[in-house]
Design a protein around this motif. Structure first.
Motif, PDB file in Angstrom:
ATOM      1  N   GLU A 105       0.846  -1.205   0.000  1.00  0.00           N
ATOM      2  CA  GLU A 105       0.000   0.000   0.000  1.00  0.00           C
ATOM      3  C   GLU A 105       0.879   1.252   0.000  1.00  0.00           C
ATOM      4  O   GLU A 105       0.554   2.252  -0.629  1.00  0.00           O
ATOM      5  CB  GLU A 105      -0.909  -0.005   1.239  1.00  0.00           C
TER       6      GLU A 105
ATOM      7  N   ALA B  73      -6.090  -0.464  -4.667  1.00  0.00           N
ATOM      8  CA  ALA B  73      -5.674  -1.871  -4.709  1.00  0.00           C
ATOM      9  C   ALA B  73      -6.155  -2.532  -5.994  1.00  0.00           C
ATOM     10  O   ALA B  73      -7.297  -2.351  -6.417  1.00  0.00           O
ATOM     11  CB  ALA B  73      -6.229  -2.604  -3.497  1.00  0.00           C
TER      12      ALA B  73
ATOM     13  N   THR C 280      -2.434  -6.803  -1.860  1.00  0.00           N
ATOM     14  CA  THR C 280      -1.933  -5.504  -1.424  1.00  0.00           C
ATOM     15  C   THR C 280      -1.691  -5.607   0.077  1.00  0.00           C
ATOM     16  O   THR C 280      -2.563  -6.069   0.816  1.00  0.00           O
ATOM     17  CB  THR C 280      -2.958  -4.384  -1.717  1.00  0.00           C
TER      18      THR C 280
END
Length: 143
Positions: free
Chosen positions: A49, A64, A72
């Motif tokens: 992230e 994502a 993610t």
């Protein structure tokens, strides 16, 4: 604590992936129903992230799956993991097989931002032990 932010799949290679509530991961295969699954070394892709945040800082509205990553994560520096590192992700056991990748064609993200994080900061893994992965699951480095 490192954790899964999202799990994503796509039916075709070369397209953004769609976040889903849960994925089933099959040993020596990858994510059931994902275009990148198969008998090869890049069965599952992961992107942090924190890497996506770099693209947001450039003004892109990305989330994502937009970089075609399956998983993610947050709270773990994926790009610093040596090849061969094993990760417990949810019920599964993954082994890092590749850091980054060569992009033979520029993706839409590259043309929008002039850069893309997946080739430099995405990692790839093969599945040692299958199971389910869901957002919120813990990501643990095993040494």
């Amino acid at each position: 604590m490192a954790q899964v932010v999202a799990v994503c799949i796509s039916e075709k290679k070369g397209e953004r992936k769609t976040p889903v509530a849960e994925v089933t991961v099959k040993e020596n295969h990858g994510i059931v129903g994902d275009a990148h699954a198969g008998d090869w070394h890049r069965q599952v892709s992961l992107l942090a992230e924190e890497s996506i945040d770099k693209m947001r800082a450039l003004g892109l509205n990305v989330t994502a799956g937009d970089f075609a990553e399956n998983i993610t994560t947050s709270g773990i520096e994926l790009v610093t993991l040596p090849i061969g590192t094993r990760l417990r992700v949810g019920e599964t056991l993954l082994e890092v097989t590749q850091i980054g990748k060569e992009c033979h064609t520029r993706c839409a993200i590259y043309y929008q931002a002039g850069d893309c994080v997946m080739p430099k900061e995405g990692i790839f893994a093969k599945v040692i032990t299958g199971g389910a992965i869901r957002p919120g699951d813990q990501v643990q480095r095993l040494d």
